[in-house]
Enzyme design. Structure first.
Site, PDB file in Angstrom:
ATOM      1  N   LEU A 119      -8.584  -1.814  -3.130  1.00 15.37           N
ATOM      2  CA  LEU A 119      -7.394  -1.365  -3.860  1.00 15.37           C
ATOM      3  C   LEU A 119      -7.027   0.059  -3.422  1.00 15.37           C
ATOM      4  CD1 LEU A 119      -5.763  -3.016  -5.927  1.00 15.37           C
ATOM      5  CD2 LEU A 119      -6.823  -1.642  -7.723  1.00 15.37           C
ATOM      6  N   ARG A 146      -4.135   2.219  -0.778  1.00 16.65           N
ATOM      7  CA  ARG A 146      -2.667   2.319  -0.837  1.00 16.65           C
ATOM      8  C   ARG A 146      -2.020   0.948  -0.671  1.00 16.65           C
ATOM      9  NH1 ARG A 146      -3.657   7.703   2.012  1.00 16.65           N
ATOM     10  NH2 ARG A 146      -4.784   6.331   3.405  1.00 16.65           N
ATOM     11  N   ILE A 147      -2.461   0.183   0.355  1.00 17.34           N
ATOM     12  CA  ILE A 147      -1.819  -1.107   0.624  1.00 17.34           C
ATOM     13  C   ILE A 147      -2.223  -2.129  -0.446  1.00 17.34           C
ATOM     14  CG2 ILE A 147      -1.703  -3.034   2.269  1.00 17.34           C
ATOM     15  CD1 ILE A 147      -1.933  -0.896   4.520  1.00 17.34           C
ATOM     16  N   SER A 154     -13.516  -3.186  -5.040  1.00 19.59           N
ATOM     17  CA  SER A 154     -13.526  -1.939  -4.258  1.00 19.59           C
ATOM     18  C   SER A 154     -14.936  -1.402  -4.353  1.00 19.59           C
ATOM     19  CB  SER A 154     -12.574  -0.916  -4.874  1.00 19.59           C
ATOM     20  OG  SER A 154     -11.332  -0.944  -4.233  1.00 19.59           O
ATOM     21  N   ARG A 155     -15.225  -0.304  -3.630  1.00 23.42           N
ATOM     22  CA  ARG A 155     -16.581   0.257  -3.700  1.00 23.42           C
ATOM     23  C   ARG A 155     -16.893   0.743  -5.108  1.00 23.42           C
ATOM     24  NH1 ARG A 155     -16.013   4.269   1.200  1.00 23.42           N
ATOM     25  NH2 ARG A 155     -13.980   4.391   0.190  1.00 23.42           N
ATOM     26  N   ARG A 193      -7.998  -6.061   8.794  1.00 22.33           N
ATOM     27  CA  ARG A 193      -8.371  -6.148  10.209  1.00 22.33           C
ATOM     28  C   ARG A 193      -9.097  -7.471  10.425  1.00 22.33           C
ATOM     29  NH1 ARG A 193      -5.243  -2.628  11.295  1.00 22.33           N
ATOM     30  NH2 ARG A 193      -5.672  -0.515  11.976  1.00 22.33           N
ATOM     31  N   GLU A 205      -8.099  -9.845  19.029  1.00 21.52           N
ATOM     32  CA  GLU A 205      -6.667  -9.851  19.364  1.00 21.52           C
ATOM     33  C   GLU A 205      -6.451  -9.490  20.832  1.00 21.52           C
ATOM     34  OE1 GLU A 205      -4.860  -7.175  16.545  1.00 21.52           O
ATOM     35  OE2 GLU A 205      -5.555  -8.378  14.860  1.00 21.52           O
ATOM     36  N   HIS A 252      -0.151  -9.512  14.458  1.00 22.69           N
ATOM     37  CA  HIS A 252      -0.430  -8.137  13.979  1.00 22.69           C
ATOM     38  C   HIS A 252       0.861  -7.313  13.888  1.00 22.69           C
ATOM     39  CE1 HIS A 252      -3.683  -4.772  13.826  1.00 22.69           C
ATOM     40  NE2 HIS A 252      -2.654  -4.487  13.046  1.00 22.69           N
TER      41      HIS A 252
HETATM   42  P1  NAP Z   1      -6.531   3.366   2.147  1.00 21.11           P
HETATM   43  O1  NAP Z   1      -5.525   3.766   1.141  1.00 21.11           O
HETATM   44  O2  NAP Z   1      -7.351   4.433   2.775  1.00 21.11           O
HETATM   45  O3  NAP Z   1      -7.470   2.270   1.493  1.00 21.11           O
HETATM   46  C1  NAP Z   1      -8.616   1.891   2.152  1.00 21.11           C
HETATM   47  C2  NAP Z   1      -9.335   0.843   1.364  1.00 21.11           C
HETATM   48  O4  NAP Z   1     -10.475   0.490   2.123  1.00 21.11           O
HETATM   49  C3  NAP Z   1      -9.783   1.300   0.018  1.00 21.11           C
HETATM   50  O5  NAP Z   1      -9.641   0.256  -0.888  1.00 21.11           O
HETATM   51  C4  NAP Z   1     -11.250   1.626   0.241  1.00 21.11           C
HETATM   52  O6  NAP Z   1     -12.096   1.229  -0.794  1.00 21.11           O
HETATM   53  C5  NAP Z   1     -11.651   0.672   1.333  1.00 21.11           C
HETATM   54  N1  NAP Z   1     -12.808   1.165   2.094  1.00 21.11           N
HETATM   55  C6  NAP Z   1     -13.971   0.495   2.238  1.00 21.11           C
HETATM   56  N2  NAP Z   1     -14.834   1.178   2.981  1.00 21.11           N
HETATM   57  C7  NAP Z   1     -14.228   2.321   3.304  1.00 21.11           C
HETATM   58  C8  NAP Z   1     -14.629   3.461   4.039  1.00 21.11           C
HETATM   59  N3  NAP Z   1     -15.856   3.559   4.605  1.00 21.11           N
HETATM   60  N4  NAP Z   1     -13.770   4.478   4.170  1.00 21.11           N
HETATM   61  C9  NAP Z   1     -12.524   4.419   3.616  1.00 21.11           C
HETATM   62  N5  NAP Z   1     -12.088   3.341   2.894  1.00 21.11           N
HETATM   63  C10 NAP Z   1     -12.936   2.323   2.744  1.00 21.11           C
HETATM   64  O7  NAP Z   1      -5.839   2.606   3.368  1.00 21.11           O
HETATM   65  P2  NAP Z   1      -4.539   1.709   3.352  1.00 21.11           P
HETATM   66  O8  NAP Z   1      -3.370   2.519   3.770  1.00 21.11           O
HETATM   67  O9  NAP Z   1      -4.467   0.938   2.093  1.00 21.11           O
HETATM   68  O10 NAP Z   1      -4.893   0.722   4.584  1.00 21.11           O
HETATM   69  C11 NAP Z   1      -5.967  -0.195   4.450  1.00 21.11           C
HETATM   70  C12 NAP Z   1      -6.226  -0.917   5.750  1.00 21.11           C
HETATM   71  O11 NAP Z   1      -5.181  -1.816   6.038  1.00 21.11           O
HETATM   72  C13 NAP Z   1      -6.276  -0.018   6.993  1.00 21.11           C
HETATM   73  O12 NAP Z   1      -7.527   0.601   7.155  1.00 21.11           O
HETATM   74  C14 NAP Z   1      -5.985  -0.993   8.103  1.00 21.11           C
HETATM   75  O13 NAP Z   1      -7.185  -1.538   8.605  1.00 21.11           O
HETATM   76  C15 NAP Z   1      -5.176  -2.088   7.421  1.00 21.11           C
HETATM   77  N6  NAP Z   1      -3.797  -2.080   7.915  1.00 21.11           N
HETATM   78  C16 NAP Z   1      -3.333  -3.187   8.548  1.00 21.11           C
HETATM   79  C17 NAP Z   1      -2.038  -3.215   9.030  1.00 21.11           C
HETATM   80  C18 NAP Z   1      -1.472  -4.418   9.713  1.00 21.11           C
HETATM   81  O14 NAP Z   1      -0.607  -4.278  10.568  1.00 21.11           O
HETATM   82  N7  NAP Z   1      -1.914  -5.610   9.374  1.00 21.11           N
HETATM   83  C19 NAP Z   1      -1.212  -2.098   8.886  1.00 21.11           C
HETATM   84  C20 NAP Z   1      -1.718  -0.988   8.231  1.00 21.11           C
HETATM   85  C21 NAP Z   1      -3.017  -0.992   7.756  1.00 21.11           C
HETATM   86  P3  NAP Z   1     -12.364   1.968  -2.147  1.00 21.11           P
HETATM   87  O15 NAP Z   1     -11.276   1.480  -3.031  1.00 21.11           O
HETATM   88  O16 NAP Z   1     -13.700   1.498  -2.490  1.00 21.11           O
HETATM   89  O17 NAP Z   1     -12.256   3.454  -1.878  1.00 21.11           O
END
Ligand code: NAP
Length: 313
Positions: A152, A154-155, A174-175, A232, A261, A279
């Site tokens: 949970l 940002r996305i 989530s963690r 991913r 990919e 992607h």
């Molecule tokens: P974010 O706000 O940083 O959220 C990251 C999430 O990952 C949090 O829920 C966090 O968990 C969890 N997490 C687990 N292990 C982690 C670690 N060691 N360090 C940091 N976070 C960790 O990122 P976001 O903007 O939502 O993006 C999430 C992911 O979506 C990206 O990392 C990327 O892989 C993927 N993404 C995919 C696309 C696509 O084109 N399909 C585009 C953009 C991003 P907690 O809640 O426990 O803190």
């Protein structure tokens, strides 16, 4: 700044490439026929790397660039950057958070609807003239289904906000439990999957989160469950997912990302309960421009000794 060497790892945005060329001394890594020789010849002038979800800065590249000061990523995910090495060496790292959140969350909803309502199959049905021979079969309702979200951040949160409009009960893993939401928290991914009709992966990829969706999670989601991956590819044990889909042990999948990919398991091509995307989570004109501007803004801030716009390290 046109004397500062910037190494772009792979093609990612024509606009970004052009602007980097205008503002810095741009090196295109993918265009070098002999990359080792190229690094040996130019390492002394390269002070920045621009990477993305395909190619970033691993330990080997970092070791070969002694003047490297900053890795500016054209992605929010940092799984292609060796963050530990960067910290050790005092190399700054930036990414492109927030500007892509809406697009990725929108696409997650698109994938859910496409899988449940068989939108791609319906489109093919009309195009091949099959409608004239009879109506399309019934599909599955989205509104009201239980949606579980892995991660949970940002996305993940943006997916949850959109899903609320479909009157779906929302839960997450989530963690740690989040203090700022009333969504139901489960302490394990298996528990989350057991209590979800649709499981959405929105996590960051790290060694700990690799194959977080394994056979046990897939079994818990079950033959009516739908798996959506906009995180991913390596989050899911792809071989397990493919056999579960082929054998009917998993109800369907909507996938924007894959383990290797652009390779996609061919067994998925014939399945109508699966929607496959190349992607494209953040792949809109508007968002890619905003991401490019963040990459450029971070580089310019760094080389003007100003605070970084989106620092990670
Ligand atoms: P974010 O706000 O940083 O959220 C990251 C999430 O990952 C949090 O829920 C966090 O968990 C969890 N997490 C687990 N292990 C982690 C670690 N060691 N360090 C940091 N976070 C960790 O990122 P976001 O903007 O939502 O993006 C999430 C992911 O979506 C990206 O990392 C990327 O892989 C993927 N993404 C995919 C696309 C696509 O084109 N399909 C585009 C953009 C991003 P907690 O809640 O426990 O803190």
């Amino acid at each position: 700044m046109d004397a500062i060497g910037v190494l772009m790892m792979c093609p990612m945005s024509n606009y970004l490439e052009q602007e980097l060329d205008n503002r810095f001394k741009l090196f295109r890594y993918w265009a070098q026929p002999k990359q080792r020789d190229f690094l040996a010849d130019h390492a002394a002038s390269i002070r920045a790397v621009v990477g993305n979800a395909t190619a970033g800065a691993d330990a080997e590249l970092i070791a070969s660039l002694p003047k490297l000061e900053i890795v500016s990523c054209f992605s929010v995910g940092l799984d292609k950057v060796d963050l530990i090495k960067c910290k050790e060496k005092g190399i700054r790292v930036t990414n492109t958070p927030d500007v892509l959140t809406d697009d990725v969350a929108d696409l997650a909803i698109g994938l859910i609807l496409a899988v449940l309502r068989r939108i791609c199959e319906c489109d093919k049905y009309v195009r091949r003239g099959a409608w004239k021979l009879g109506d399309f079969k019934l599909t599955t309702k989205f509104s009201g289904k239980r949606v579980g979200i892995i991660g949970l951040g940002r996305i993940g949160l943006a997916v949850a906000e959109r899903v609320e409009a479909f009157d779906c009960p929302i839960s997450y893993y989530s963690r740690s439990k989040k203090g700022n939401t009333n969504y139901t928290y489960y302490g394990s991914v298996v528990e989350l999957a057991s209590n979800s009709d649709i499981l959405v992966v929105a996590w960051s990829l790290t060694p700990e989160t690799t194959h977080i969706v394994n056979r046990q999670v897939i079994e818990a989601l079950g033959p009516k469950g739908i798996l959506i991956n906009i995180g991913r590819g390596p989050h899911i044990d792809e071989a397990e997912m493919v056999s579960a889909l082929v054998e009917g042990r998993l109800g369907g999948a909507g996938l924007d990302v894959f383990e290797k990919e652009p390779e996609v398991p061919e067994q998925l091509f014939g399945l109508e309960n699966v929607v496959l995307l190349p992607h494209v989570g953040s792949g809109t004109e508007e968002t890619r421009k905003a991401m490019a501007d963040l990459v450029l803004g971070n580089l310019e801030a760094h080389f003007s000794s100003k605070p970084l716009l989106t620092p990670v390290v």
